[in-house]
Scaffold this motif. Structure first.
Motif, PDB file in Angstrom:
ATOM      1  N   VAL A 106       0.824  -1.259  -0.012  1.00  0.00           N
ATOM      2  CA  VAL A 106      -0.038   0.010  -0.117  1.00  0.00           C
ATOM      3  C   VAL A 106       0.903   1.276  -0.172  1.00  0.00           C
ATOM      4  O   VAL A 106       0.642   2.263  -0.769  1.00  0.00           O
ATOM      5  CB  VAL A 106      -0.854  -0.041   1.382  1.00  0.00           C
ATOM      6  N   TYR A 110       1.199   3.939  -3.274  1.00  0.00           N
ATOM      7  CA  TYR A 110       0.852   5.309  -3.111  1.00  0.00           C
ATOM      8  C   TYR A 110       2.131   6.317  -3.266  1.00  0.00           C
ATOM      9  O   TYR A 110       2.075   7.471  -3.889  1.00  0.00           O
ATOM     10  CB  TYR A 110      -0.032   5.702  -1.906  1.00  0.00           C
ATOM     11  N   VAL A 142      -7.355   9.929  -4.176  1.00  0.00           N
ATOM     12  CA  VAL A 142      -8.303   9.541  -3.775  1.00  0.00           C
ATOM     13  C   VAL A 142      -9.709   9.546  -4.626  1.00  0.00           C
ATOM     14  O   VAL A 142     -10.718   9.420  -4.245  1.00  0.00           O
ATOM     15  CB  VAL A 142      -8.693  10.241  -2.215  1.00  0.00           C
ATOM     16  N   ARG A 186      -7.784   8.118   4.436  1.00  0.00           N
ATOM     17  CA  ARG A 186      -8.493   7.473   3.339  1.00  0.00           C
ATOM     18  C   ARG A 186      -7.534   6.025   2.806  1.00  0.00           C
ATOM     19  O   ARG A 186      -7.951   5.183   2.615  1.00  0.00           O
ATOM     20  CB  ARG A 186      -8.746   8.349   2.083  1.00  0.00           C
ATOM     21  N   ILE A 187      -6.172   6.686   2.862  1.00  0.00           N
ATOM     22  CA  ILE A 187      -5.329   5.728   2.243  1.00  0.00           C
ATOM     23  C   ILE A 187      -4.869   4.617   3.255  1.00  0.00           C
ATOM     24  O   ILE A 187      -5.070   3.225   2.858  1.00  0.00           O
ATOM     25  CB  ILE A 187      -3.824   6.153   2.025  1.00  0.00           C
ATOM     26  N   ARG A 189      -7.451   3.338   5.189  1.00  0.00           N
ATOM     27  CA  ARG A 189      -8.603   2.610   5.239  1.00  0.00           C
ATOM     28  C   ARG A 189      -8.537   1.706   4.110  1.00  0.00           C
ATOM     29  O   ARG A 189      -8.866   0.380   4.063  1.00  0.00           O
ATOM     30  CB  ARG A 189      -9.616   3.641   5.270  1.00  0.00           C
ATOM     31  N   SER A 190      -7.824   2.033   3.032  1.00  0.00           N
ATOM     32  CA  SER A 190      -7.693   1.191   2.019  1.00  0.00           C
ATOM     33  C   SER A 190      -6.942  -0.039   2.340  1.00  0.00           C
ATOM     34  O   SER A 190      -6.973  -1.171   1.367  1.00  0.00           O
ATOM     35  CB  SER A 190      -7.087   1.892   0.697  1.00  0.00           C
ATOM     36  N   GLU A 193      -9.196  -2.485   3.147  1.00  0.00           N
ATOM     37  CA  GLU A 193     -10.223  -2.831   1.753  1.00  0.00           C
ATOM     38  C   GLU A 193      -9.353  -3.834   0.971  1.00  0.00           C
ATOM     39  O   GLU A 193     -10.077  -4.691   0.335  1.00  0.00           O
ATOM     40  CB  GLU A 193     -10.479  -1.838   1.174  1.00  0.00           C
ATOM     41  N   ARG A 194      -8.088  -3.750   0.615  1.00  0.00           N
ATOM     42  CA  ARG A 194      -7.280  -4.544  -0.095  1.00  0.00           C
ATOM     43  C   ARG A 194      -7.265  -5.851   0.214  1.00  0.00           C
ATOM     44  O   ARG A 194      -7.205  -7.072  -0.517  1.00  0.00           O
ATOM     45  CB  ARG A 194      -5.764  -4.028  -0.207  1.00  0.00           C
ATOM     46  N   THR A 197     -10.400  -7.449  -0.637  1.00  0.00           N
ATOM     47  CA  THR A 197     -10.642  -7.600  -2.074  1.00  0.00           C
ATOM     48  C   THR A 197     -10.006  -8.865  -2.441  1.00  0.00           C
ATOM     49  O   THR A 197     -10.392  -9.849  -3.212  1.00  0.00           O
ATOM     50  CB  THR A 197     -10.078  -6.675  -2.763  1.00  0.00           C
ATOM     51  N   MET A 218      -5.969   0.402 -10.663  1.00  0.00           N
ATOM     52  CA  MET A 218      -6.091   1.618  -9.714  1.00  0.00           C
ATOM     53  C   MET A 218      -5.052   2.591 -10.136  1.00  0.00           C
ATOM     54  O   MET A 218      -5.537   3.759 -10.028  1.00  0.00           O
ATOM     55  CB  MET A 218      -5.549   1.198  -8.424  1.00  0.00           C
TER      56      MET A 218
END
Length: 232
Positions: A106, A110, A142, A186-187, A189-190, A193-194, A197, A218
């Motif tokens: 992550v 980014y 984002v 937000r990052i 939190r991703s 989510e990853r 997923t 992405m």
């Protein structure tokens, strides 16, 4: 409407709302602050052998013999390839290695996205040392969530084009800090989510291919957003 069009609220309104938001976040976002600082320090400025956005932009421009459009495409292609490689390696080992590898992936993703977006901005004549531009670079990461972040920070929307930002008054630093921290949240939190997923893709080789496709897609979306937010 680009991100810069949203920096048009009166200074007193922005300052009041931003300071209130900063007070609410105080003491809870050390990790977010560190993440934002590292993204900008590494992704925009570069560190050690890792070149910053200006160096990447200059190298691409040289390779493309001064053609800015071609240089932008080169920067975006390189970022897409890097994202795909990172996604493949992260997901290659299945569930056990994924738990360890995804946090690093992550951050790496980014950083690449930040550098790509900043390099696009440099190639199109924007000053990436300007705190407003650096904040816009982070917001680009984002995508569609940018409007919500700006609204929550008390920054109103406007209708002026990005190229008119130079004629506007400065956005208070407090507002920029709140926006940057919101992007950091937000990052982070991703990260969860990853993991969610990729739970269904635990077969090592298949998981690697799945991770490569997801990260490439992405990065493509962020590249498209960078194209819109930093017009030439």
């Amino acid at each position: 409407m680009g991100l810069f069009d949203l920096f048009s609220a009166p200074d007193h309104q922005v300052t009041r709302s931003a300071l209130e938001e900063a007070d609410a976040l105080d003491g809870t976002d050390d990790a977010v602050t560190r993440l934002v600082k590292r993204l900008t320090a590494v992704g925009i400025d570069g560190v050690g052998a890792y070149p910053g956005a200006a160096a990447v932009a200059a190298a691409a421009l040289e390779r493309e013999q001064g053609n800015v459009t071609a240089a932008v495409r080169r920067v975006q292609r390189q970022a897409g390839l890097g994202a795909a490689v990172g996604g493949f390696v992260t997901s290659l080992g299945g569930f056990l290695t994924m738990i360890v590898a995804i946090p690093a992936n992550v951050f790496e993703f980014y950083v690449q996205a930040t550098r790509m977006t900043a390099a696009v901005a440099v190639l199109r004549g924007y000053d990436v040392t300007d705190e407003r531009i650096r904040t816009a670079i982070l917001l680009t990461l984002v995508g569609s969530n940018a409007a919500d972040i700006l609204t929550n920070a008390g920054v109103g929307t406007g209708t002026s084009a990005a190229l008119q930002i130079a004629s506007r008054g400065g956005v208070p630093r407090a507002a920029l800090m709140v926006i940057q921290k919101a992007v950091g949240f937000r990052i982070l939190r991703s990260l969860g989510e990853r993991v969610f997923t990729r739970l269904g893709k635990l077969v090592p080789l298949a998981g690697g291919a799945f991770g490569a496709v997801i990260d490439y897609a992405m990065m493509r979306r962020i590249s498209h957003q960078a194209h819109l937010e930093f017009p030439g």
